[in-house]
Structures are given as C-alpha cells and as structure tokens.
Design a protein around this motif. Structure first.
Motif, mmCIF file in Angstrom:
data_model
loop_
_atom_site.group_PDB
_atom_site.id
_atom_site.type_symbol
_atom_site.label_atom_id
_atom_site.label_comp_id
_atom_site.label_asym_id
_atom_site.label_seq_id
_atom_site.Cartn_x
_atom_site.Cartn_y
_atom_site.Cartn_z
ATOM 1 N N PRO A 94 0.816 -1.229 0.000
ATOM 2 C CA PRO A 94 0.000 0.000 0.000
ATOM 3 C C PRO A 94 0.840 1.266 0.000
ATOM 4 C CG PRO A 94 -0.134 -1.112 2.122
ATOM 5 C CD PRO A 94 0.545 -2.057 1.184
ATOM 6 N N VAL A 95 1.995 1.240 0.674
ATOM 7 C CA VAL A 95 2.872 2.417 0.684
ATOM 8 C C VAL A 95 3.376 2.713 -0.726
ATOM 9 C CG1 VAL A 95 5.074 3.341 1.513
ATOM 10 C CG2 VAL A 95 3.570 2.104 3.079
ATOM 11 N N GLY A 96 3.869 1.679 -1.398
ATOM 12 C CA GLY A 96 4.403 1.869 -2.746
ATOM 13 C C GLY A 96 3.346 2.215 -3.768
ATOM 14 N N THR A 123 -5.357 10.572 -8.016
ATOM 15 C CA THR A 123 -4.770 9.504 -7.199
ATOM 16 C C THR A 123 -5.826 8.483 -6.808
ATOM 17 O OG1 THR A 123 -3.074 10.990 -6.290
ATOM 18 C CG2 THR A 123 -3.560 8.995 -5.048
ATOM 19 N N VAL A 124 -6.963 8.952 -6.333
ATOM 20 C CA VAL A 124 -8.043 8.057 -5.904
ATOM 21 C C VAL A 124 -8.567 7.234 -7.081
ATOM 22 C CG1 VAL A 124 -10.399 7.974 -4.986
ATOM 23 C CG2 VAL A 124 -8.700 9.509 -3.965
ATOM 24 N N GLN A 317 -6.073 -4.886 1.383
ATOM 25 C CA GLN A 317 -5.008 -4.048 0.818
ATOM 26 C C GLN A 317 -5.569 -2.696 0.383
ATOM 27 O OE1 GLN A 317 -1.407 -4.682 -0.281
ATOM 28 N NE2 GLN A 317 -1.754 -5.743 1.652
ATOM 29 N N ALA A 318 -6.751 -2.699 -0.197
ATOM 30 C CA ALA A 318 -7.372 -1.439 -0.626
ATOM 31 C C ALA A 318 -7.665 -0.537 0.572
ATOM 32 C CB ALA A 318 -8.660 -1.727 -1.392
ATOM 33 N N ALA A 319 -8.115 -1.131 1.678
ATOM 34 C CA ALA A 319 -8.381 -0.347 2.882
ATOM 35 C C ALA A 319 -7.091 0.270 3.432
ATOM 36 C CB ALA A 319 -9.037 -1.236 3.940
ATOM 37 N N ALA A 320 -6.023 -0.505 3.404
ATOM 38 C CA ALA A 320 -4.737 0.014 3.867
ATOM 39 C C ALA A 320 -4.264 1.165 2.981
ATOM 40 C CB ALA A 320 -3.696 -1.109 3.881
ATOM 41 N N ALA A 321 -4.437 1.011 1.670
ATOM 42 C CA ALA A 321 -4.048 2.078 0.739
ATOM 43 C C ALA A 321 -4.875 3.335 0.980
ATOM 44 C CB ALA A 321 -4.216 1.597 -0.704
ATOM 45 N N ALA A 322 -6.160 3.164 1.290
ATOM 46 C CA ALA A 322 -7.022 4.315 1.576
ATOM 47 C C ALA A 322 -6.536 5.063 2.814
ATOM 48 C CB ALA A 322 -8.468 3.853 1.769
ATOM 49 N N LEU A 323 -6.096 4.327 3.832
ATOM 50 C CA LEU A 323 -5.581 4.959 5.044
ATOM 51 C C LEU A 323 -4.297 5.740 4.763
ATOM 52 C CD1 LEU A 323 -6.147 2.144 7.720
ATOM 53 C CD2 LEU A 323 -7.402 4.299 7.470
ATOM 54 N N ALA A 326 -5.228 8.893 2.863
ATOM 55 C CA ALA A 326 -5.826 9.894 3.746
ATOM 56 C C ALA A 326 -4.765 10.568 4.615
ATOM 57 C CB ALA A 326 -6.891 9.236 4.628
ATOM 58 N N ALA A 327 -3.820 9.780 5.112
ATOM 59 C CA ALA A 327 -2.756 10.339 5.947
ATOM 60 C C ALA A 327 -1.879 11.292 5.146
ATOM 61 C CB ALA A 327 -1.918 9.212 6.541
ATOM 62 N N ALA A 328 -1.566 10.899 3.900
ATOM 63 C CA ALA A 328 -0.734 11.753 3.046
ATOM 64 C C ALA A 328 -1.461 13.046 2.695
ATOM 65 C CB ALA A 328 -0.345 10.999 1.777
ATOM 66 N N ALA A 329 -2.776 12.959 2.496
ATOM 67 C CA ALA A 329 -3.555 14.168 2.199
ATOM 68 C C ALA A 329 -3.657 15.073 3.414
ATOM 69 C CB ALA A 329 -4.947 13.774 1.713
ATOM 70 N N LYS A 330 -3.680 14.468 4.603
ATOM 71 C CA LYS A 330 -3.808 15.248 5.841
ATOM 72 C C LYS A 330 -2.504 15.949 6.188
ATOM 73 C CE LYS A 330 -6.156 16.210 9.702
ATOM 74 N NZ LYS A 330 -7.432 16.973 9.720
ATOM 75 N N ALA A 331 -1.375 15.274 5.926
ATOM 76 C CA ALA A 331 -0.069 15.849 6.273
ATOM 77 C C ALA A 331 0.862 15.777 5.071
ATOM 78 C CB ALA A 331 0.526 15.106 7.465
#
Length: 436
Positions: A94-96, A123-124, A317-323, A326-331
């Motif tokens: 998910p990170v990559g 991206t989404v 995996q999709a849920a992890a990618a969504a998290l 969201a984190a990257a969009a927040k910070a």
C-alpha cells in the motif's frame, strides 16, 4: 486445472512490476544527485537487477509457490523469518502503490497544467482502477498488463527515438561534479527503479510451466535494461543539468514544451505507468496476505476466497491504501511522495535481501548460490543507505515478534507423503484457482 499464465503474460507482469511510474522522474533525480556520473549508478544497479532477477527466477523454478519470498525464507530459515518477510511485503504494497499513484497524479497534473487539487482526485481514481483490476482476478489483470506493457514500451521507444539525435556529449562534462558521494546518493535514489522482482516471486505458482518463469524473467530483464539505459543516456545527453530542475523531464525529452500534444502523451504515460506497476504489486500483496492468514499471522477470514479469487485480501489491501492516502492528504509536508518511496524502497530492500539470502541456502548449484550471494551483498549495501527509513522494517519485526509471543500460529496440515510440496500448499491452491 488452472489455465495459468504463460511467458508473454508473465513477462508483462514482471516488466510492469519493475518499470513503474518512477521511470518518469528517476533519471532526472539521479542527475540531480550525481550529474552525468549517474550513468555509473544506473550501470551498477542494472547489474544488480540482473542478479536479483536470475536468483528469483531460479527459486521460482525450483520452488513454485504463491507465498513468494516468504515461502522461500520459510524453507530456508523457518516460520519466524518467513512471517517477518511476508509482513514486510504486505506493508510495502500500500505504501508503494499510493506513492506511485500520487507521483503519477502529480506528474499528470503538472503536464496538463491542471489545478494542484486535482492530483488527489486522480490519485483516488488510479487506486480504484488498480484494486478493481485485481478484484476480478489475475487472469484478466495479466491480459490488461500485457496490453499496457506493449503500449508503454512503444511510448518509451518513441521518447528515445525523438531524443536520441539531440544528445550532446558536451553535457557529459564535468562528469562527476559531486564525486563518489553523489554517485552513492544516486544509487540510493535509483534502487526504487529495480524494486519489483521480489513481488513477481509471489506469482511463481501461477505459471503453466515452471520453466516459463526463467523465460519471462530473462525477457523482462532484457526489456528493462534496454529501456532504462536508453532513458538515462538521453536524460543526461539532452537535458544535462536541467534535468534536475524540471518536474516533467519526459516532456522535455520528447520535444519543446510548447507543443500541446506532448502534454497529453506525457499525462497518458504517467497514468499507464502507475497502473501497470501497481497491478502486479497488489496481486503480490494479496497473495502475501493469503499466506500470512494461513499461517495465523493475519485473521483467518482473510484466507477465504470467493470462487477462487482472493477478494478479501485485495479488499484489505485497498483499505490500507485508503488509510495511507488519507494520511498523506492530511499531512502532505510530512508524508511526502519521496518519504513514501523511500519507505517502500527500505521495506523491499529488506524483503529482497532475505530472499537472496534464502537463495544462497536453497539453490542447487554453486554458480546460482554465488550469484545470489553477490546480489545479497549489493542489496545490503543499498539497504544501509536507507538510514532512518529502516525504522519501518524494524518496527514490523518487533510487531511480528510480539504477536508470535502472544499467539501460536496454526501449523498447516501435512501432505500424505510428508513432503513439503509448495505448489500444493493451501496458499497456492487458493491463488491459482483465480485463473480458473
């Protein structure tokens, strides 16, 4: 019987895993780090890439298993090491994938001169396409990958043909303005370019004939070496120092920026590269999830398949990618694309290192073991350059050890003859059924 994937589709999956959206920016980033001497960094890493590809192809041929590197390390070093490797790969995906989708979206936004806020939307959409392709099964996604790979190879060849005549050797001097340190920095940056062989190892059980694994690896290696070498040469020879200052180096290589059709071509390339690379990684991550669920590291419900398709593992995996998104969009100033890519590279460097170490122990011939050993030393050197990003794999090791201390993973049932036939392991049965 499963229809399986053949040499052509296997080659497409391998090329897609290794040749990702990084090709849009990595040659320019390497020039910024080392100047024209970045060509030496490319040469070194492509040589290492060949050794890695050969070693994993040999392992896949001898021990075809959907568990991939985790299965190889389980054979060589036992369950604890295998669980760590599987979790490294599971976390890396998910990170990559998010890093690649974000980079592709930003590149597309810049190429089309669109508002910056549209990057998140793109991206989404890219992530939705990638995970949807894997939900329908590897058989269909491999066909899509074959088509995408053909288009991408054609695009990159067109770039090299257009840029080649404009190469100026005067741009090669000074050759190493930042010295050995600059070359080392370029090596660390470019390791992302050769990540992917460890993901294709998870697909070894999907081939119709194990001998096709080696053919697919050699064919994809040839394609990758030719394309990366050509792009690196053109980037240095055409753009020179300017490569490190532009956000759209591929556009600059094609033609003067004022031609409007160039932007559309570059935007399409960014999208296709992102999808092509991410499809294989998500497939590998889903299969790693199945393996970990079978061995009690992940919840057993993730091992359930729907008509042979690992949809629950893909959905996780999709849920992890969504998290992560969201984190990257927040910070965005903390969780940057570069930070995600370097974390991804650190995780995959550790996965690759353990896989190659297992190859030293498992491969049948001295020559194969020596090749894997040399590659392992090279990857260990690159991994050491990851610095603080090695905290990510270290944290996962700690988490796995704590989990194993408090729970006792179930042992998979033995086969009647008492032998460890990996291709008949529940993991392999579940994933090859995707192709039926």
């Amino acid at each position: 019987m499963s229809a399986g994937i053949g040499t052509a589709r296997g080659t497409a999956l391998c090329v897609g895993a290794v040749l990702g959206p990084g090709v849009l920016v990595l040659p320019a980033m390497a020039v910024r780090a080392a100047g024209p001497a970045s060509l030496l960094a490319w040469a070194a890493l492509l040589l290492v890439s060949a050794q890695i590809a050969i070693s994993f192809a040999a392992l896949g041929t001898c021990y075809p298993d959907s568990g991939g590197v985790a299965a190889f390390t389980r054979r060589a070093f036992g369950d604890r090491t295998a669980d760590v490797v599987g979790c490294w790969l599971l976390a890396a995906v998910p990170v990559g994938v998010v890093a690649g989708a974000t980079a592709g979206a930003r590149y597309t936004t810049a190429a089309l001169n669109a508002p910056a806020r549209t990057a998140l939307v793109i991206t989404v959409v890219l992530l939705a396409v990638v995970y949807s392709a894997n939900l329908v099964g590897l058989h269909l996604s491999a066909r899509m990958q074959l088509l995408l790979t053909g288009v991408l190879i054609g695009m990159l060849i067109a770039v090299m043909v257009a840029a080649g005549p404009r190469v100026d050797l005067d741009r090669m001097t000074p050759f190493a303005p930042y010295g050995i340190a600059g070359i080392g920095s370029a090596v660390a940056v470019l390791f992302v370019a050769i990540c992917g062989w460890e993901a294709t190892a998870n697909l070894s059980a999907e081939f119709t004939d194990p001998r096709q694994i080696r053919r697919a690896a050699m064919a994809s290696l040839t394609v990758i070496v030719v394309l990366y070498t050509g792009l690196a040469w053109c980037t240095v020879g055409v753009l020179g120092d300017e490569a490190g200052t532009t956000t759209v180096p591929l556009m600059r290589l094609l033609a003067p920026a004022e031609r409007p059709w160039i932007a559309a071509v570059v935007a399409m390339a960014a999208v296709l590269f992102t999808v092509a690379a991410s499809v294989t990684f998500v497939a590998a991550g889903a299969r790693a999830g199945l393996s970990l669920a079978h061995h009690g590291i992940l919840p057993a419900r993730l091992a359930v398949t729907h008509r042979g398709e690992p949809r629950r593992s893909v959905a996780a995996q999709a849920a992890a990618a969504a998290l992560v998104t969201a984190a990257a969009a927040k910070a965005p100033h903390v969780i940057t694309v570069e930070a995600l890519m370097r974390t991804f590279a650190a995780l995959l460097a550790c996965v690759t290192l353990l896989g190659l170490t297992a190859a030293v122990r498992l491969l049948p011939t001295r020559r194969q073991r020596l090749n894997a050993g040399v590659a392992a030393l090279a990857v260990a050197t690159v991994a050491a350059l990851s610095g603080l990003f090695l905290l990510a794999p270290a944290a996962i090791v700690l988490a796995v050890l704590i989990h194993r201390h408090h729970t006792r993973p179930p042992v998979p049932p033995s086969l009647p003859d008492g032998n460890d036939h990996s291709s008949r392991h529940p993991d392999a049965t579940a994933t090859t059924a995707v192709l039926r």
